[in-house]
Design an enzyme around this catalytic site. Structure first.
Site, PDB file in Angstrom:
ATOM      1  CB  SER A 193      -0.970  -0.041   1.185  1.00  0.00           C
ATOM      2  OG  SER A 193      -1.952   0.969   1.074  1.00  0.00           O
ATOM      3  CD  GLU A 324      -5.063  -3.767  -4.430  1.00  0.00           C
ATOM      4  OE1 GLU A 324      -5.304  -3.306  -3.301  1.00  0.00           O
ATOM      5  OE2 GLU A 324      -4.064  -4.471  -4.681  1.00  0.00           O
ATOM      6  CG  HIS A 417      -5.654  -2.109  -0.174  1.00  0.00           C
ATOM      7  ND1 HIS A 417      -4.739  -1.934  -1.184  1.00  0.00           N
ATOM      8  CD2 HIS A 417      -5.182  -1.399   0.890  1.00  0.00           C
ATOM      9  CE1 HIS A 417      -3.770  -1.132  -0.764  1.00  0.00           C
ATOM     10  NE2 HIS A 417      -4.008  -0.804   0.493  1.00  0.00           N
TER      11      HIS A 417
END
Length: 507
Positions: A193, A324, A417
């Site tokens: 991330s 995501e 995610h």
């Protein structure tokens, strides 16, 4: 080491040293300044306890660390894990230096720390015989807002402070990791991330050249790096929020400097939350906590550096998760996912390109399609462009993580995610890991974790994750699909990729 000695601890088959300062505390006149050398200590320093983490809001836009965890500006510390080499009968002591893995945590440059998952990295150390390093760096306004517009000769403010912290930590690794059995010439930098954004950005930072030799970017938003005119505006909006009286911008540069230097870290964190919550609507598709293209420390947009071969020409694993964007709803709705935000993004291109891209997300702006659009805009398509461009100059291995336990599929999250961190870092025994596999999938996820660790460690040791994982290039675009049954797919989502190429050709 150039300083004194460290007393670590022996735990679960690894040796651990925690809270090691890699730079001086950025407090007082050092606030908003580039990191400076760590103070030297003499004798033996206790390294059995975690160091303070970066200041963050527990109940801000993102869930930060609990207030009981020590935090503050004196957060520039790191941790080292190494194999426990106590000899058993018939064994020989390992005397060769070991490859090093340096992990940069995520958290939207707003929250997170190196101690968020206390045992993270232990499995990689035990299985792969590597040395693992994790670090804290400045977050929020203290690390990722650019206040250089307010600098004065008496109070200079540098930009990209969080990035500078990470480079300083990597310099510490270069200079000291041999004392822990690590090889300073075999460093793999990896992150997820925001940490993945740090990896792709650091590959284009001149002062980071040569400090790491392989890279892994998991679910990175590589294009979340913005020009200085935009980041200067965000800095001004932040100061307006901090002042909270009078007309916006009605203050002198000296007033702004005094305010920024005197504000309590908790005040800065609260003002940061206010800024990050309104920016997705004011500037759709952006996030204000970000690296800035300052023309100096970060001289150009990373995607341009990758295109022109100016990024570090080192082997790279890069990839994203299948959905995501599905995580980013409710309070953490930061992506281009609402009808108004999507319209703002669409205004930047032609009607023909809009129609072609809309066809790839049936039902948009309905929530599921909008979340996928926002996720692809921020994570997937920019990562594809990094992989495509970097493959012209160095080996690239691209993946897509498709696996998700049954419960997450029923919830509509799917392979969202951050999910790949659970198998990779053996996190299935925590409360969330057990909860998400309550309806099945635990064994499959554990098996996926075993394979992922093998690929990551193979890459760390040899620069190639597996003979069964082909290199990525612009012709075949062979991508490893990670699932219960892994397979290699050529140019997955080809039509979607082409539509994005017509929609945002500048990326």
């Amino acid at each position: 080491m150039a300083t004194g000695l460290l007393r670590g601890v022996r735990e679960r088959g690894v040796l651990a040293w925690r809270g090691i300062p890699y730079a001086a505390a950025p407090v007082g006149d050092r606030r908003f300044r580039a990191p400076q050398a760590a103070p030297v200590w003499h004798g033996v320093r206790d390294a059995s306890q975690w160091g303070p983490i970066a200041t963050q809001s527990h109940k801000g836009q993102f869930r930060g660390a609990h207030p009981r965890i020590p935090q503050g500006e004196d957060c520039l510390n790191l941790n080292v894990l190494a194999p426990d080499e106590r000899m058993r009968p018939g064994e020989q002591l390992q005397d060769a230096l070991r490859p090093v893995m340096v992990f940069i945590h995520g958290g939207a440059y707003s929250v997170g720390s190196s101690r968020e998952v206390p045992r993270q990295g232990e499995g990689l150390v035990r299985r792969g015989g590597i040395v693992y390093v994790s670090l804290n760096y400045r977050l929020g306004a203290l690390g990722y807002l650019d206040f250089s517009r307010f600098a004065t000769p008496e109070h200079p403010f540098e930009s990209n402070l969080g990035l500078r912290d990470q480079v300083t930590a990597l310099q510490w690794v270069r200079d000291n990791i041999h004392a822990f059995g690590g090889d300073p010439d075999a460093v793999t930098l990896f992150g997820e991330s925001a940490g993945g954004n740090a990896v792709t950005t650091l590959m284009t930072v001149p002062s980071a050249a040569g400090l790491f030799h392989r890279a892994i970017a998991q679910s990175a938003p590589p294009n979340a790096v913005y020009p200085s005119d935009l980041t200067a505006r965000w800095a001004g909006e932040f100061v307006d929020t901090l002042i909270d009286d009078g007309a916006p911008g009605q203050y002198s540069r000296a007033d702004a400097v005094r305010l920024l230097l005197a504000a309590d870290p908790a005040q800065l964190a609260a003002a940061t939350t206010a800024l990050t919550m309104r920016t997705p609507d004011h500037d759709p598709g952006t996030i204000p906590l970000c690296p800035v293209i300052d023309g100096d420390f970060l001289p150009e947009r990373p995607l341009d550096a990758f295109r022109d071969g100016r990024a570090a020409r080192i082997p790279l694993i890069i990839g994203t998760n299948a959905r995501e964007g599905s995580l980013f709803s409710g309070r953490i709705d930061i992506l281009a996912t609402t009808p108004a935000r999507i319209r703002a993004i669409f205004k930047k291109t032609t009607k023909k390109a809009r129609r072609a891209l809309t066809a790839q997300y049936p039902g948009i702006p309905a929530l599921r399609a909008a979340l996928d659009f926002g996720g692809d805009y921020s994570f997937w398509y920019p990562s594809v462009k990094v992989g495509e461009r970097h493959s012209r100059y160095a080996p690239v291995y691209f993946y897509r993580f498709d696996a998700a336990p049954r419960l997450l599929r029923l919830m509509g999250l799917d392979a969202t995610h951050g999910l790949e961190l659970f198998p990779l870092f053996d996190r299935l025994d925590g409360w969330f890991g057990r909860g998400m596999t309550a309806l099945g999938g635990r064994g499959a996820f554990q098996a996926i974790g075993t394979r992922m660790q093998g690929w990551w460690l193979g890459f760390v040791h040899a620069g190639v994750p597996s003979d069964a994982w082909p290199r990525y290039d612009e012709t075949t675009r062979e991508t490893l699909i990670i699932n219960q049954n892994d397979h290699v797919e050529s140019d997955p989502h080809r039509e979607r990729r082409l539509a994005w190429g017509r929609f945002v050709p500048h990326v």
